[in-house]
Design an enzyme around this catalytic site. Structure first.
Site, PDB file in Angstrom:
ATOM      1  N   SER A   1      48.976  70.813  23.566  1.00  0.00           N
ATOM      2  CA  SER A   1      49.403  70.476  24.927  1.00  0.00           C
ATOM      3  C   SER A   1      49.392  71.715  25.811  1.00  0.00           C
ATOM      4  O   SER A   1      50.092  72.691  25.540  1.00  0.00           O
ATOM      5  CB  SER A   1      50.817  69.888  24.889  1.00  0.00           C
ATOM      6  OG  SER A   1      51.416  69.980  26.172  1.00  0.00           O
TER       7      SER A   1
ATOM      8  N   GLN B   1      50.585  71.792  28.718  1.00  0.00           N
ATOM      9  CA  GLN B   1      51.877  71.882  29.418  1.00  0.00           C
ATOM     10  C   GLN B   1      52.885  72.648  28.567  1.00  0.00           C
ATOM     11  O   GLN B   1      53.634  73.488  29.078  1.00  0.00           O
ATOM     12  CB  GLN B   1      52.391  70.482  29.762  1.00  0.00           C
ATOM     13  CG  GLN B   1      51.495  69.806  30.795  1.00  0.00           C
ATOM     14  CD  GLN B   1      51.956  68.421  31.176  1.00  0.00           C
ATOM     15  OE1 GLN B   1      52.913  67.896  30.615  1.00  0.00           O
ATOM     16  NE2 GLN B   1      51.273  67.813  32.125  1.00  0.00           N
TER      17      GLN B   1
ATOM     18  N   SER C   1      45.363  70.504  37.790  1.00  0.00           N
ATOM     19  CA  SER C   1      45.997  71.520  36.936  1.00  0.00           C
ATOM     20  C   SER C   1      45.919  72.904  37.584  1.00  0.00           C
ATOM     21  O   SER C   1      46.896  73.660  37.588  1.00  0.00           O
ATOM     22  CB  SER C   1      45.289  71.593  35.580  1.00  0.00           C
ATOM     23  OG  SER C   1      45.475  70.401  34.875  1.00  0.00           O
TER      24      SER C   1
ATOM     25  N   LYS D   1      51.828  59.536  28.124  1.00  0.00           N
ATOM     26  CA  LYS D   1      51.325  60.000  29.432  1.00  0.00           C
ATOM     27  C   LYS D   1      52.102  59.269  30.540  1.00  0.00           C
ATOM     28  O   LYS D   1      53.174  58.742  30.284  1.00  0.00           O
ATOM     29  CB  LYS D   1      49.818  59.765  29.527  1.00  0.00           C
ATOM     30  CG  LYS D   1      49.017  60.645  28.581  1.00  0.00           C
ATOM     31  CD  LYS D   1      49.153  62.108  28.969  1.00  0.00           C
ATOM     32  CE  LYS D   1      48.483  63.030  27.992  1.00  0.00           C
ATOM     33  NZ  LYS D   1      48.793  64.434  28.265  1.00  0.00           N
TER      34      LYS D   1
ATOM     35  N   ASP E   1      42.830  63.351  29.611  1.00  0.00           N
ATOM     36  CA  ASP E   1      43.155  62.500  30.763  1.00  0.00           C
ATOM     37  C   ASP E   1      42.075  61.454  31.039  1.00  0.00           C
ATOM     38  O   ASP E   1      42.245  60.621  31.929  1.00  0.00           O
ATOM     39  CB  ASP E   1      43.357  63.369  32.011  1.00  0.00           C
ATOM     40  CG  ASP E   1      44.656  64.160  31.917  1.00  0.00           C
ATOM     41  OD1 ASP E   1      45.545  63.766  31.139  1.00  0.00           O
ATOM     42  OD2 ASP E   1      44.767  65.187  32.618  1.00  0.00           O
TER      43      ASP E   1
ATOM     44  N   ARG F   1      48.983  75.484  39.162  1.00  0.00           N
ATOM     45  CA  ARG F   1      49.143  76.862  38.672  1.00  0.00           C
ATOM     46  C   ARG F   1      48.985  77.879  39.795  1.00  0.00           C
ATOM     47  O   ARG F   1      49.635  78.922  39.794  1.00  0.00           O
ATOM     48  CB  ARG F   1      48.141  77.112  37.532  1.00  0.00           C
ATOM     49  CG  ARG F   1      48.569  76.390  36.226  1.00  0.00           C
ATOM     50  CD  ARG F   1      47.388  76.188  35.297  1.00  0.00           C
ATOM     51  NE  ARG F   1      47.765  75.649  33.998  1.00  0.00           N
ATOM     52  CZ  ARG F   1      48.030  74.367  33.729  1.00  0.00           C
ATOM     53  NH1 ARG F   1      47.984  73.467  34.697  1.00  0.00           N
ATOM     54  NH2 ARG F   1      48.352  73.975  32.500  1.00  0.00           N
TER      55      ARG F   1
END
Ligand code: S3P
Length: 429
Positions: A167, A169, A23, A342, A315, A27
């Site tokens: 979320s 995302q 992640s 997922k 996850d 970014r």
């Protein structure tokens, strides 16, 4: 289609570092590309998902040098991206597709995003809907829910959006669009999801205000290039935490793991199940907490998992299912409907695989009930094209009563290319 076989282990012992956080690596590329000046990234995850993001920004004219140790990104400012000449391919990466959609909604150009056959099945309306409320113009298949997505850049206006799902995302896509929007952008979520975007935006000089239940930010302000050190991915460390817990006689030190509280649900869950995990030498890197994790084997017991623990371990459910399969008694997972969308339906996939190992599992709409046993039966598991299912079933093979096989394991390279090499290094057979 490649398969891996795995033998039962006598112990897991030694010291490892796991690859960089997926992640945070995504970014770093995104924020570095739209910041002004140079951003350096150390510890970048060299997995396929992150290279999808890196290639997308190169295709939009960003210079990214890679000397094998460190990335050097020449940020061009908020409006410095070029219109890509071709479709941007996000591969298997939901984070690339959803976050880049947010970032592209406010550009002065047209772009198209696609992905592999798994990603093209995943829901995208969850980001398109809020971005449309901000003035975004995004088209997709299946009534606007599925990739390929076509994005007509527009001038955006800040909005307040309450997401139905917790979320990161969705939250991050809105914040990225919010950088380009006039006025203030606010995102509320039912439970706090991972906050790497908020932390990294601050690291790049943005003013981001977090409050109970959400985050808000002013648009139109430039970011400044920074140096970033990416910590080890706790989601990758999780496979080794569980391996060393369930294989008797194990002791493993995992160095330099990110322990952001929005990601440490796996540690809390394993400790609640009876695991022996210590956090050592807690420190900070680029606005993120980091620690060494010392884990020793322990006998686990079943617990109930739900509520705000779910996004903090989102996850890790495939590997939590493996831990639960070896725990004494029943583990109940609820409030985890997100697992069905997922990389694959992770509830159905883990239930199918672990049943072959002799585990008793009841699937529910938003989770499952798992009754643990002493050992698993050696079996042939399927990855369903999902890296975390493949790695979880390889860990399950460590405690089976004979050889196990996992089929279709190429997907492991999306997040952890050297997983089996690292496992072989610490595994005594
Ligand atoms: C991610 C957020 C989570 C997680 C994914 C990475 C991110 O997805 O499952 O692997 O980097 O923001 P959701 O936001 O869909 O929960």
């Amino acid at each position: 289609m490649q398969s891996l076989t795995i033998q039962p282990a006598r112990a897991i012992r030694g010291e490892i570092t796991v690859p960089g956080d997926k992640s945070i690596s995504h970014r770093a590329i995104m924020f570095g590309s739209i910041a002004q000046g140079i951003t350096t990234v150390r510890g970048f995850l060299r997995g396929e998902d992150n290279f999808a993001t890196l290639n997308a920004f190169r295709a939009m004219g960003i210079g990214i040098e890679d000397d094998g140790e460190m990335l050097r990104i020449k940020g061009m400012g908020l409006h410095g991206l070029d219109e890509p000449e071709d479709v941007l391919d996000c591969g298997n990466s939901g984070t690339s597709m959803r976050l880049i959609t947010g970032l592209l909604a406010g550009q002065r150009f047209f772009s198209v995003l696609t992905g592999d056959r798994y990603l093209r099945k995943r829901p995208m309306a969850r980001v398109i809907e809020p971005l449309s409320e901000m003035g975004g113009c995004i088209f997709g298949r299946a009534g606007g829910d599925k990739a390929p997505l076509a994005i007509v850049g527009k001038e955006l206006t800040g909005a307040t959006y309450s997401s139905r799902v917790a979320s990161a995302q969705v939250k991050s896509a809105i914040l990225l669009a919010g950088l380009y929007a006039s006025g203030e952008t606010e995102v509320r979520e039912p439970h706090l999801s991972r906050d790497h975007s908020e932390r990294m935006l601050r690291h790049f000089g943005a003013v981001v205000e977090t409050f109970d239940g959400g985050v808000r930010m002013q648009g139109g302000r430039e970011l400044e290039g920074r140096d970033i050190i990416v910590p080890g991915d706790i989601s990758s460390a999780a496979f080794f935490l569980v391996a060393a817990t369930i294989v008797p006689g194990s002791e493993l030190l995992i160095r330099g793991v990110g322990v952001n509280p929005t990601r440490t649900g796996i540690i809390d869950i394993l400790i609640a199940m009876g695991a022996d995990i210590e956090l050592l030498d807690l420190r900070q890197a680029s606005g993120e907490p980091v620690a060494d994790l010392l884990v020793r084997s322990a006998r686990l017991k079943g617990i109930e998992i739900g509520g705000d623990l779910v996004p903090r371990a989102i996850d890790e459910f495939p590997i939590i299912c493996v831990a639960a399969s070896l725990a004494e008694g029943r583990t109940v997972i609820r409030d985890a409907r997100e697992l069905r969308v997922k990389e694959t339906d992770r509830i159905a996939a883990m239930a199918a695989n672990l049943r072959k190992g002799g585990v008793q599992i009841v699937e529910t709409e938003d989770g499952m009930e798992i009754t643990g046993r002493e050992t698993l039966l050696g079996s042939v598991a399927e990855s369903f094209g999902d890296h975390r299912i493949a790695m979880s079933m390889l860990v399950a093979g460590l405690v089976a009563d004979g050889e196990s096989e996992v089929r279709d394991v190429e997907c492991i390279s999306t997040s952890f290319p050297d997983f089996s090499g690292l496992l072989a290094k610490v595994m005594l057979v």
